[in-house]
Design a protein around this motif. Sequence first.
Motif, short mmCIF file in Angstrom:
data_model
loop_
_atom_site.label_atom_id
_atom_site.label_comp_id
_atom_site.label_asym_id
_atom_site.label_seq_id
_atom_site.Cartn_x
_atom_site.Cartn_y
_atom_site.Cartn_z
N TRP A 105 1.83 12.26 7.01
CA TRP A 105 2.14 12.00 5.60
C TRP A 105 2.95 10.70 5.47
N ARG A 106 3.63 10.32 6.53
CA ARG A 106 4.38 9.05 6.49
C ARG A 106 3.42 7.87 6.28
N TYR A 107 2.30 7.92 6.97
CA TYR A 107 1.28 6.88 6.80
C TYR A 107 0.70 6.91 5.38
N ARG A 108 0.43 8.11 4.87
CA ARG A 108 -0.13 8.22 3.52
C ARG A 108 0.86 7.65 2.50
N LEU A 109 2.15 7.93 2.68
CA LEU A 109 3.15 7.39 1.76
C LEU A 109 3.24 5.88 1.87
N TRP A 110 3.21 5.37 3.09
CA TRP A 110 3.23 3.92 3.31
C TRP A 110 2.07 3.26 2.59
N GLN A 111 0.86 3.83 2.72
CA GLN A 111 -0.29 3.29 2.01
C GLN A 111 -0.07 3.29 0.50
N HIS A 112 0.45 4.41 0.01
CA HIS A 112 0.68 4.55 -1.43
C HIS A 112 1.68 3.50 -1.94
N LEU A 113 2.79 3.33 -1.25
CA LEU A 113 3.81 2.39 -1.70
C LEU A 113 3.32 0.94 -1.59
N ARG A 114 2.53 0.66 -0.58
CA ARG A 114 1.95 -0.69 -0.48
C ARG A 114 1.10 -1.00 -1.70
N ALA A 115 0.43 0.03 -2.23
CA ALA A 115 -0.48 -0.18 -3.35
C ALA A 115 0.23 -0.16 -4.70
N THR A 116 1.40 0.50 -4.79
CA THR A 116 1.97 0.75 -6.11
C THR A 116 3.38 0.20 -6.31
N HIS A 117 4.08 -0.13 -5.23
CA HIS A 117 5.47 -0.55 -5.37
C HIS A 117 5.56 -2.07 -5.43
N ASP A 118 6.28 -2.57 -6.42
CA ASP A 118 6.34 -4.01 -6.63
C ASP A 118 7.26 -4.73 -5.64
N GLY A 119 8.33 -4.09 -5.21
CA GLY A 119 9.30 -4.77 -4.35
C GLY A 119 9.08 -4.47 -2.89
#
Length: 238
Positions: A20-34
């Motif tokens: 799930w750490r990888y899934r979260l990393w993918q998600h934040l790369r796609a959605t987090h601006d900073g």
Amino acid sequence: MRIMPVGDSMTIGSCGDFTWRYRLWQHLRATHDGPFSLVGPRAGLHDTAADAATSQRYADPAFPPEARRHLAGWGEGWLHMAPLIGDAVRAHRAGTLLVSLGLIDLGFYTNAAQTAANVRAFLTAARRADPRIRAVLLPVLANSRAADDPEFAAECARFNTLLAETAADLTTPASPFLLAPAPSPWDLAHHTYDGTHPSPAGEHALAAAFAETLHAAWGIGGPYAAAPGARTPEYAAG
């Protein structure tokens, strides 16, 4: 933003997992601006043959080594992490903790009240290391043992109540401790591969629970998007 995933076998994962750490990393790369980093003193997966956290065989080899950092261990719970968290927060300058612990404690080491006492010790030590630390805590998810053992299921439910009470008691405006909603549905046949450990769909469900809380509470990232081919509308399959 420096995020430290903290957990047991469901967080560290084993050889060949995405986690799930990888899934979260993918998600934040796609959605987090900073900018953000996943931080911690460890980076490996659990190698079941060696019975040690020595594997780097993630399902996606493109998961960069610097993003694999965590504080998680197979068979480790609140009992084990409470003495480690202060030094880990200081050394890795973690500002946000994402914590999934408790099942192993209740299964092998401590009852609900004792486990809640270790939660308090953990959060107190984390705040001592950084007075502005914030955390998202995931409730214990029922596994196959809980499905077959009503007494164990009741102990898990008691702990989840105590976890929510402890987080509410200790939270402050400067250092909030939030309870993430348990993934729903959590179908053992679909979201785990053995009645406990997350399948690819379960990894997405766990990542979504953390991601949605981060977004709703602090505006981090965005809503967790299901990938094509998901069996349920809420969370993606592998």
